[in-house]
Motif scaffolding. Structure first.
Motif: not given
Length: 267
Positions: A245, A247-250
């Motif tokens: 992960t 930031g908020e991105q996987e």
């Protein structure tokens, strides 16, 4: 623009390289082709471009069979971006891009004002218009690859074939080139590119084709079909696939590992 490869088989003499390959792409698709050296990726591309006549099967661009088109007509439908290569002559970036319209011009006619304007517009879109009067032998590898991409775009073809577009580029230039390729997919181009980096497929492709033994081993959305077992089978080494992960991105990532007893992710 749609592209359909149906039951394509290609041989060199008695050596069957591609064996009944079938897949489709549509506008907006960015398709990564994975597989070890010698598996037939370049042969597949040469067949799609109409340079090789298959033993059987068809390649349709829209509803047109690529083998029925002249080279000029084929260039209106499909464009090719080769691997990175040093230029033989130090043509300017602008002149290199304008070579993409030569097949559209009458004999003994050179590019016109509208061609120059379009070339500049494409270079601006790719972020390298400031290089237009610089020699192509005096720019970086990433800038040169973007120049080749601009030369393909000026053909007005909506299907782009890219053979390892980031080969021999450094980390930063690989990222710049692949970001532009992904954006072209979002802009409605149909893109097929080969790569030796599964992480490029995870990060930039909407679909992946895995070739092995002349056949398609796997096909689909990268994060769904590129498991550790599949990549291990493709390349003959143990491969781990997991997520991270930022930031908020996987993100999905792949890593080779030497110890077969290492913990594996669930497939």
């Amino acid at each position: 623009m749609t592209i359909e490869i149906d039951k394509l088989s290609v041989s060199y003499g008695t050596n069957l390289v591609l064996d009944h390959i079938s897949f489709q792409g549509k506008a907006g698709d960015c398709i990564a082709v994975l597989g070890p050296n010698g598996v037939g990726k370049s042969t597949l591309f040469r067949s799609i471009l109409g340079f090789l006549k298959p033993q059987c099967g068809t390649v349709l661009i829209g509803e047109k069979d690529i083998t029925s088109l002249s080279r000029t007509d084929a260039a209106k439908e499909i464009a090719y971006i080769p691997q990175f290569a040093e230029p033989i002559f130090n043509y300017t970036v602008l002149d290199t891009v304008l070579m993409g319209v030569m097949n559209q011009l009458p004999m003994m006619k050179g590019p016109q004002k509208n061609h120059y304007e379009k070339a500049i517009s494409i270079l601006e879109e790719l972020g390298i218009s400031h290089l237009c009067h610089r020699g192509s032998g005096k720019i970086s590898g990433g800038e040169r690859q973007l120049t080749l991409l601009a030369r393909a775009l000026i053909q007005d073809a909506k299907v782009l074939i890219m053979d390892e577009p980031t080969a021999n580029l450094d980390y930063g230039n690989r990222s710049r080139v692949m970001n532009q390729i992904r954006q072209l997919g979002k802009n409605g181009y149909t893109i097929i590119f080969s790569t030796h980096e599964p992480n490029q497929a995870f990060h930039y492709a909407s679909k992946v084709i895995g070739l092995k033994g002349g056949k398609i081993l796997t096909e689909g959305e990268p994060k769904e079909v590129l498991t550790g077992d599949v990549l291990s089978d493709l390349y003959g080494i143990p491969v781990y696939v997991g997520t991270m992960t930022a930031g908020e991105q996987e993100y999905y990532i792949s890593l080779p590992f030497e110890n077969m007893r290492a913990e594996r992710q669930p497939d």
